[in-house]
Structure formats: C-alpha cells, structure tokens
Write a protein that holds these residues in place. Structure first.
Motif, mmCIF file in Angstrom:
data_model
loop_
_atom_site.group_PDB
_atom_site.id
_atom_site.type_symbol
_atom_site.label_atom_id
_atom_site.label_comp_id
_atom_site.label_asym_id
_atom_site.label_seq_id
_atom_site.Cartn_x
_atom_site.Cartn_y
_atom_site.Cartn_z
ATOM 1 N N GLU A 159 33.802 -5.259 54.686
ATOM 2 C CA GLU A 159 33.397 -5.585 55.953
ATOM 3 C C GLU A 159 32.248 -4.702 56.542
ATOM 4 O OE1 GLU A 159 36.674 -5.796 58.780
ATOM 5 O OE2 GLU A 159 37.873 -7.054 57.413
ATOM 6 N N LEU A 160 32.463 -3.378 56.334
ATOM 7 C CA LEU A 160 31.387 -2.478 56.778
ATOM 8 C C LEU A 160 29.953 -2.628 55.930
ATOM 9 C CD1 LEU A 160 33.125 0.843 57.340
ATOM 10 C CD2 LEU A 160 32.355 -0.662 59.066
ATOM 11 N N SER A 161 30.193 -2.985 54.657
ATOM 12 C CA SER A 161 29.032 -3.197 53.610
ATOM 13 C C SER A 161 28.303 -4.525 54.210
ATOM 14 C CB SER A 161 29.706 -3.419 52.274
ATOM 15 O OG SER A 161 29.882 -1.933 51.732
ATOM 16 N N ALA A 162 29.075 -5.331 54.466
ATOM 17 C CA ALA A 162 28.748 -6.794 54.984
ATOM 18 C C ALA A 162 27.760 -6.640 56.228
ATOM 19 C CB ALA A 162 29.701 -7.848 55.158
ATOM 20 N N ARG A 163 28.322 -5.868 57.203
ATOM 21 C CA ARG A 163 27.644 -5.713 58.213
ATOM 22 C C ARG A 163 26.383 -4.974 57.791
ATOM 23 N NH1 ARG A 163 32.230 -3.002 61.369
ATOM 24 N NH2 ARG A 163 33.602 -4.655 61.100
ATOM 25 N N ARG A 164 26.398 -3.759 57.346
ATOM 26 C CA ARG A 164 25.248 -3.071 56.865
ATOM 27 C C ARG A 164 24.089 -3.976 55.925
ATOM 28 N NH1 ARG A 164 24.349 2.439 57.006
ATOM 29 N NH2 ARG A 164 26.409 2.805 57.402
ATOM 30 N N CYS A 165 24.528 -4.771 55.307
ATOM 31 C CA CYS A 165 23.553 -5.697 54.285
ATOM 32 C C CYS A 165 23.574 -6.942 54.736
ATOM 33 C CB CYS A 165 24.197 -5.551 52.956
ATOM 34 S SG CYS A 165 24.175 -3.694 52.510
ATOM 35 N N ARG A 207 38.311 2.408 58.610
ATOM 36 C CA ARG A 207 36.792 1.782 59.420
ATOM 37 C C ARG A 207 36.366 3.431 59.624
ATOM 38 N NH1 ARG A 207 39.752 -2.459 60.607
ATOM 39 N NH2 ARG A 207 40.297 -1.987 62.426
ATOM 40 N N LEU A 208 37.133 4.127 60.457
ATOM 41 C CA LEU A 208 36.397 5.798 60.694
ATOM 42 C C LEU A 208 35.960 6.420 59.616
ATOM 43 C CD1 LEU A 208 36.111 7.789 62.927
ATOM 44 C CD2 LEU A 208 38.371 8.497 62.667
ATOM 45 N N GLY A 209 36.737 6.303 58.462
ATOM 46 C CA GLY A 209 36.501 6.824 57.412
ATOM 47 C C GLY A 209 35.369 6.558 56.624
ATOM 48 N N VAL A 238 25.938 -9.887 46.907
ATOM 49 C CA VAL A 238 27.391 -10.474 46.874
ATOM 50 C C VAL A 238 28.359 -9.452 46.935
ATOM 51 C CG1 VAL A 238 28.658 -11.719 45.421
ATOM 52 C CG2 VAL A 238 26.150 -12.212 45.688
ATOM 53 N N LEU A 239 29.487 -9.834 47.729
ATOM 54 C CA LEU A 239 30.566 -8.735 47.877
ATOM 55 C C LEU A 239 32.009 -9.432 47.440
ATOM 56 C CD1 LEU A 239 29.774 -7.421 51.329
ATOM 57 C CD2 LEU A 239 29.270 -6.187 49.305
ATOM 58 N N ARG A 240 32.449 -8.533 46.475
ATOM 59 C CA ARG A 240 33.974 -9.097 46.184
ATOM 60 C C ARG A 240 35.069 -8.023 46.221
ATOM 61 N NH1 ARG A 240 31.270 -10.359 40.193
ATOM 62 N NH2 ARG A 240 30.268 -12.057 40.704
ATOM 63 N N HIS A 241 36.219 -8.649 46.432
ATOM 64 C CA HIS A 241 37.384 -7.802 46.677
ATOM 65 C C HIS A 241 37.765 -7.512 45.115
ATOM 66 C CE1 HIS A 241 41.762 -7.118 47.687
ATOM 67 N NE2 HIS A 241 41.149 -6.170 48.158
ATOM 68 N N GLY A 300 31.968 1.081 49.549
ATOM 69 C CA GLY A 300 32.348 1.850 50.611
ATOM 70 C C GLY A 300 31.420 1.217 51.799
ATOM 71 N N PRO A 301 30.958 1.960 52.632
ATOM 72 C CA PRO A 301 30.274 1.283 53.949
ATOM 73 C C PRO A 301 28.982 0.813 53.484
ATOM 74 C CG PRO A 301 30.272 3.743 53.846
ATOM 75 C CD PRO A 301 30.904 3.388 52.839
ATOM 76 N N GLY A 302 28.355 0.759 52.365
ATOM 77 C CA GLY A 302 27.289 0.083 51.733
ATOM 78 C C GLY A 302 25.956 0.703 51.966
ATOM 79 N N VAL A 303 25.739 2.166 52.229
ATOM 80 C CA VAL A 303 24.586 2.881 52.174
ATOM 81 C C VAL A 303 23.901 2.637 50.847
ATOM 82 C CG1 VAL A 303 23.426 5.095 52.271
ATOM 83 C CG2 VAL A 303 25.377 4.445 53.873
ATOM 84 N N GLY A 304 24.535 2.851 49.563
ATOM 85 C CA GLY A 304 23.779 2.585 48.690
ATOM 86 C C GLY A 304 23.524 1.207 48.109
ATOM 87 N N LEU A 305 24.556 0.338 48.459
ATOM 88 C CA LEU A 305 24.196 -1.082 48.340
ATOM 89 C C LEU A 305 23.001 -1.430 49.044
ATOM 90 C CD1 LEU A 305 26.173 -3.294 47.097
ATOM 91 C CD2 LEU A 305 26.590 -3.841 49.609
ATOM 92 N N ALA A 306 22.538 -1.263 50.238
ATOM 93 C CA ALA A 306 21.540 -1.557 50.888
ATOM 94 C C ALA A 306 20.192 -0.715 50.316
ATOM 95 C CB ALA A 306 21.606 -0.718 52.396
ATOM 96 N N ALA A 307 20.328 0.390 49.775
ATOM 97 C CA ALA A 307 19.186 1.059 49.048
ATOM 98 C C ALA A 307 18.788 0.087 47.877
ATOM 99 C CB ALA A 307 19.400 2.355 48.718
ATOM 100 N N VAL A 308 20.057 -0.272 47.141
ATOM 101 C CA VAL A 308 19.844 -1.019 45.769
ATOM 102 C C VAL A 308 19.125 -2.425 46.283
ATOM 103 C CG1 VAL A 308 20.653 -2.054 43.993
ATOM 104 C CG2 VAL A 308 21.380 0.160 44.567
ATOM 105 N N ALA A 309 19.564 -2.798 47.009
ATOM 106 C CA ALA A 309 19.184 -4.322 47.739
ATOM 107 C C ALA A 309 17.562 -4.342 47.882
ATOM 108 C CB ALA A 309 19.811 -4.915 48.726
ATOM 109 N N GLU A 310 17.107 -3.105 48.005
ATOM 110 C CA GLU A 310 15.576 -3.323 48.651
ATOM 111 C C GLU A 310 14.967 -3.258 47.066
ATOM 112 O OE1 GLU A 310 14.740 0.474 50.936
ATOM 113 O OE2 GLU A 310 15.982 -0.641 52.577
ATOM 114 N N ARG A 311 15.631 -3.220 46.022
ATOM 115 C CA ARG A 311 14.765 -2.896 44.816
ATOM 116 C C ARG A 311 15.251 -3.832 43.722
ATOM 117 N NH1 ARG A 311 14.711 3.699 43.902
ATOM 118 N NH2 ARG A 311 13.536 3.242 42.231
ATOM 119 N N ALA A 312 16.377 -4.312 43.774
ATOM 120 C CA ALA A 312 16.790 -5.179 42.841
ATOM 121 C C ALA A 312 16.844 -6.818 42.911
ATOM 122 C CB ALA A 312 18.360 -4.772 42.164
#
Length: 198
Positions: free
Chosen positions: A82-88, A21-23, A98-101, A56-68
């Motif tokens: 978990e970090l991606s789910a929180r960010r998004c 999580r720190l990483g 949608v997040l998948r393991h 990872g922590p979802g930075v790019g995921l959040a950016a894509v979610a604004e466009r796609a």
C-alpha cells in the motif's frame, strides 16, 4: 518472542497493521540512501524490466521507475505494498510499476522475464534462501543481473558464504563488498552483484 520483539517484528521484520505502516515510514527514511545506491550500481536502462524484491515503502521502486521500462515489486506485506502504491501512484497508473503480494522464493514472474533483480535490507527475512536464489535465477533472462544490499549485522551468514550460496544456485561472476551508507546511525552494508550466464 518477547513483547519488544513482537513489536519490532510487526514494525520492521514482517510489517503489518499500524505499527507496520509506522515502520515503513522509518524504513523509507533510513534505507533511502542505500536504495538509491543499489539502483545506481544496477544501472537499469529504459528497455529493461526490473524485479524489486521487498520494496517496502517504495523508495527504490520509485527510483527504478524513473529509469526502467517496467518495474515489478513483490512484497509479503500488504501494508508495504500500500505504501509503495501511494509513493509510485503515477507510475502504477501508467502501468510502469506492477505490485504483487509475493516473496523472493515465489515471485509470480515468468521464466526469464526480467533483466534485473534488486533488493535492499530484507534478505535476512527470507524463509528459505536456497529457494529464493533458485527463483531469482529462474526469472532472470540470460545475461541478467542481480544487485542486493543487506545490513551486515543482520546477515545470517558471512558475505563470502552468501556468495557461495548464490554461485551454487547457478549465478556467475558473483561479487561482494561492503559499503557504508551516509548518516551517523547507518550500519555497514554488504552488497552483492551476480549475473545469470548469457
């Protein structure tokens, strides 16, 4: 693996537990410019489905979610999911994200179900690149595109060898170049763009 190597792997290589999580927080800061750059290069549109490999922590995921229209994030690390789910959180609640393991080699996506594949700074962690290229080619729709970025110093092969692997998997119009992310500590990034023939 040395004790330091184990710590670094737990924080950044295969993030897990508190160190993972720190990483993730460090990665969110260090990779942000590259994440946004890759999204800009791929230019997803409002009617497209995007697969993000290793968000990872979802930075790019959040950016894509604004466009796609739809964004699927696959990551082998539950901590990063978990970090991606929180960010998004809003986009997840709305069904946009949608997040998948899962992994690059086994995404869980249907054949020809995504328009764009994106990935930043995790290619060197893929256990089987040939299997991953085959999988990413399988899930892309004809005419779909893939844009990846990776730290040049961590790549297991040269960018030209990487392009040859991608072409061998059936991708066309493969392009590679280097890009210098902003910041005094940012290392040179190798970027790759390829298409699935339409």
């Amino acid at each position: 693996m040395s004790s330091l190597g184990q710590v670094l792997d737990r924080a950044f290589g295969h993030p897990r537990g508190p160190l993972g999580r720190l990483g993730g927080l460090v990665m969110a800061r260090g990779n942000a410019a590259t994440e946004h750059h890759v999204v800009s290069v791929a230019a997803p549109t409002a009617d497209e489905t995007v697969l993000v490999v290793g968000p990872g922590p979802g930075v790019g995921l959040a950016a894509v979610a604004e466009r796609a229209r739809t964004v699927i994030g696959v990551d082998p690390s539950r901590e990063m999911l978990e970090l991606s789910a929180r960010r998004c959180a809003g986009a997840v609640d709305a069904g946009v994200v949608v997040l998948r393991h899962a992994t690059a080699a086994r995404t869980g996506a249907d054949d020809e179900s995504v328009d764009v594949v994106l990935g930043v700074n995790n290619l060197h962690l893929w256990d089987d690149r040939a299997a991953a290229w085959s999988e990413l080619h399988r899930v892309l729709r004809p005419g779909g595109r893939m844009v990846l970025s990776a730290h040049e110093k961590w790549l297991p092969v040269t960018r030209h060898e990487l392009a040859a692997e991608v072409e061998a998997a059936g991708f066309t119009d493969v392009q590679t170049w280097t890009w210098q992310p902003p910041g005094p500590l940012a290392g040179l990034a190798v970027q790759l763009r390829a298409w699935r023939a339409g």
